[in-house]
Design a protein around this motif. Structure first.
Motif, PDB file in Angstrom:
ATOM      1  N   ARG A 293       0.779  -1.377  -0.229  1.00 27.05           N
ATOM      2  CA  ARG A 293      -0.104  -0.083  -0.043  1.00 27.05           C
ATOM      3  C   ARG A 293       0.841   1.357  -0.121  1.00 27.05           C
ATOM      4  N   LYS A 294       2.042   1.190   0.812  1.00 28.91           N
ATOM      5  CA  LYS A 294       2.823   2.372   0.850  1.00 28.91           C
ATOM      6  C   LYS A 294       3.252   2.778  -0.484  1.00 28.91           C
ATOM      7  N   ALA A 295       3.845   1.716  -1.209  1.00 26.82           N
ATOM      8  CA  ALA A 295       4.315   2.007  -2.562  1.00 26.82           C
ATOM      9  C   ALA A 295       3.252   2.451  -3.528  1.00 26.82           C
ATOM     10  N   ALA A 296       2.035   2.178  -3.390  1.00 31.00           N
ATOM     11  CA  ALA A 296       0.886   2.394  -4.318  1.00 31.00           C
ATOM     12  C   ALA A 296       0.551   3.950  -4.068  1.00 31.00           C
ATOM     13  N   GLU A 297       0.570   4.312  -2.795  1.00 30.99           N
ATOM     14  CA  GLU A 297       0.065   5.620  -2.233  1.00 30.99           C
ATOM     15  C   GLU A 297       1.357   6.603  -2.658  1.00 30.99           C
ATOM     16  N   GLN A 298       2.673   5.948  -3.018  1.00 28.32           N
ATOM     17  CA  GLN A 298       3.543   6.982  -3.118  1.00 28.32           C
ATOM     18  C   GLN A 298       3.711   7.044  -4.820  1.00 28.32           C
ATOM     19  N   GLY A 299       2.681   6.593  -5.527  1.00 26.01           N
ATOM     20  CA  GLY A 299       2.666   6.548  -7.048  1.00 26.01           C
ATOM     21  C   GLY A 299       3.418   5.316  -7.914  1.00 26.01           C
ATOM     22  N   ASN A 300       3.875   4.347  -7.030  1.00 28.34           N
ATOM     23  CA  ASN A 300       4.414   3.223  -7.655  1.00 28.34           C
ATOM     24  C   ASN A 300       3.529   2.574  -8.589  1.00 28.34           C
ATOM     25  N   ALA A 301       3.823   2.305  -9.775  1.00 34.19           N
ATOM     26  CA  ALA A 301       2.793   1.513 -10.720  1.00 34.19           C
ATOM     27  C   ALA A 301       2.634   0.177 -10.146  1.00 34.19           C
ATOM     28  N   VAL A 302       3.771  -0.557 -10.061  1.00 31.17           N
ATOM     29  CA  VAL A 302       3.838  -1.935  -9.636  1.00 31.17           C
ATOM     30  C   VAL A 302       2.840  -2.051  -8.418  1.00 31.17           C
TER      31      VAL A 302
ATOM     32  N   GLN B 167       0.663  -0.032  -7.207  1.00 29.66           N
ATOM     33  CA  GLN B 167      -0.643   0.217  -7.319  1.00 29.66           C
ATOM     34  C   GLN B 167      -1.329  -1.051  -7.947  1.00 29.66           C
ATOM     35  N   PHE B 168      -0.760  -1.712  -8.859  1.00 28.14           N
ATOM     36  CA  PHE B 168      -1.387  -2.731  -9.589  1.00 28.14           C
ATOM     37  C   PHE B 168      -1.305  -3.842  -8.754  1.00 28.14           C
ATOM     38  N   ASN B 169      -0.473  -4.184  -7.796  1.00 27.93           N
ATOM     39  CA  ASN B 169      -0.387  -5.340  -7.114  1.00 27.93           C
ATOM     40  C   ASN B 169      -1.692  -4.818  -5.821  1.00 27.93           C
ATOM     41  N   LEU B 170      -1.796  -3.608  -5.473  1.00 24.32           N
ATOM     42  CA  LEU B 170      -3.051  -3.332  -4.509  1.00 24.32           C
ATOM     43  C   LEU B 170      -4.265  -3.634  -4.940  1.00 24.32           C
ATOM     44  N   GLY B 171      -4.413  -3.307  -6.320  1.00 21.58           N
ATOM     45  CA  GLY B 171      -5.552  -3.508  -6.984  1.00 21.58           C
ATOM     46  C   GLY B 171      -5.973  -4.905  -7.487  1.00 21.58           C
ATOM     47  N   LEU B 172      -4.958  -5.901  -7.453  1.00 22.69           N
ATOM     48  CA  LEU B 172      -5.064  -7.326  -7.454  1.00 22.69           C
ATOM     49  C   LEU B 172      -5.412  -7.948  -5.960  1.00 22.69           C
TER      50      LEU B 172
ATOM     51  N   ASP C 156      -9.113  -7.118  -5.768  1.00 20.41           N
ATOM     52  CA  ASP C 156      -9.837  -7.824  -6.733  1.00 20.41           C
ATOM     53  C   ASP C 156     -10.050  -9.403  -6.213  1.00 20.41           C
ATOM     54  N   ASN C 157      -8.957  -9.797  -5.376  1.00 24.62           N
ATOM     55  CA  ASN C 157      -8.979 -11.167  -5.146  1.00 24.62           C
ATOM     56  C   ASN C 157      -8.864 -11.497  -3.622  1.00 24.62           C
ATOM     57  N   ALA C 158      -9.101 -10.440  -2.745  1.00 28.65           N
ATOM     58  CA  ALA C 158      -9.115 -10.511  -1.463  1.00 28.65           C
ATOM     59  C   ALA C 158      -8.099 -11.280  -0.968  1.00 28.65           C
ATOM     60  N   TYR C 159      -6.681 -10.308  -1.445  1.00 31.42           N
ATOM     61  CA  TYR C 159      -5.336 -10.871  -0.773  1.00 31.42           C
ATOM     62  C   TYR C 159      -5.137 -10.096   0.576  1.00 31.42           C
ATOM     63  N   GLY C 160      -5.357 -10.624   1.492  1.00 31.43           N
ATOM     64  CA  GLY C 160      -4.958  -9.783   2.657  1.00 31.43           C
ATOM     65  C   GLY C 160      -5.892  -8.648   3.046  1.00 31.43           C
TER      66      GLY C 160
END
Length: 309
Positions: A1-10, A12-17, A20-24
């Protein structure tokens, strides 16, 4: 989440996954769409595909074919094989884009070359049916085989049909049976029906009416109308099963309601003669008419005779 909130595309993608899949985290398609969009807008192909899939399926966002096409294209031009296939599907159906079979074949081709089995089967169909490309039965067989060898049941079934009919390959009933069986064992209804026909008619395999009835039943229970009709014939004639007129009529009815002309005729005959059903002239006429309207010639004579009574 921290990477996503800092604008890291990977990130953000992983957080989206994850959403989408209820991972954690609790499953949340809306949050998945939000994070996929952030990553996709930075050019992440995986995120663009996932966002396109959400728009195509109406999960977390309103169903929108145009938006799906936009995001699938962004991923497809970067070589994403799933996006290439899904974009081809949109062009074939005309959903979200102007229907264009040549474009469909283009995207199927790119995905097929990367080994996408369903795209290979789709490309085979295009060559077989002149869909956006010149008819070429040998090319159809080539792509069906590639899909079939990856275990795709549609590819296996179509390859079996090509062998049985000698389309694009030498006629070979034994090879046809081999490919039908592979697909049938995966639960492919059309292949189960085809395999039943082979057992019934001694095509590529020894005649075995019990096996024929068993494969018809597997397909019939999945709703295959031709198999339902043939299973009805088995019960009427006692071929591979204990004869039972009521059960025959039951299967004829299921197939007839799906528009199978032979089953409509057979059901009309059951009502006319009282075989497996209570005699009913009006229902006999109804089913004979339905079969006759579809051009089933055998229904015309009993229809006229019944009307004359």
């Amino acid at each position: 989440r921290k990477a996503a909130e800092q604008g890291n595309a990977v990130g953000q993608f992983n957080l989206g996954l994850s959403y989408d899949n209820a991972y954690g985290v609790a499953k949340n398609a809306e949050e998945a769409a939000r994070w996929f969009r952030k990553a996709a807008e930075q050019g992440d192909a995986d995120a663009a595909f996932q966002l396109g899939a959400l728009f195509a399926d109406g999960r977390g966002v309103s169903s929108d074919g145009r938006e799906a096409a936009v995001w699938f294209r962004k991923a497809a031009v970067q070589g994403d094989v799933s996006a290439q296939f899904r974009l081809g599907r949109l062009y074939e159906s005309g959903r979200g884009v102007v229907k264009d079979t040549k474009q469909a074949v283009h995207w199927y081709g790119l995905a097929a070359e990367q080994g996408h089995a369903v795209a290979q089967w789709s490309l085979g169909l295009a060559y077989k049916n002149s869909l956006g490309v010149e008819k070429n039965e040998r090319e159809a067989v080539r792509w069906f085989r590639k899909a079939a060898e990856q275990g795709d049941p549609d590819g296996q079934c179509n390859l079996g049909v090509c062998y049985q009919k000698g389309q694009g390959v030498g006629k070979d009933d034994e090879q046809a049976v081999q490919w039908y069986r592979k697909a049938a064992e995966q639960g492919h209804a059309a292949s189960q029906y085809n395999l039943g026909v082979c057992y019934k008619n001694c095509r590529g395999v020894g005649k075995d009416e019990q096996q024929a009835a068993e494969w018809y039943r597997k397909a019939a229970e999945q709703g295959n109308a031709n198999a339902q009709c043939n299973l009805g014939v088995c019960y009427e004639d006692g071929g591979g099963v204990v004869a039972n007129d009521r059960t025959a009529a039951l299967w004829y009815r299921k197939a007839a309601k799906q528009g199978c002309d032979i089953a409509q005729y057979n059901l009309g005959r059951c009502y006319e003669t009282g075989r497996g059903l209570t005699k009913n002239k009006q229902l006999a006429l109804q089913w004979y008419r339905k079969a006759a309207k579809q051009g089933f010639a055998a229904a015309t004579k009993p229809l006229r005779a019944l009307l004359a009574k």
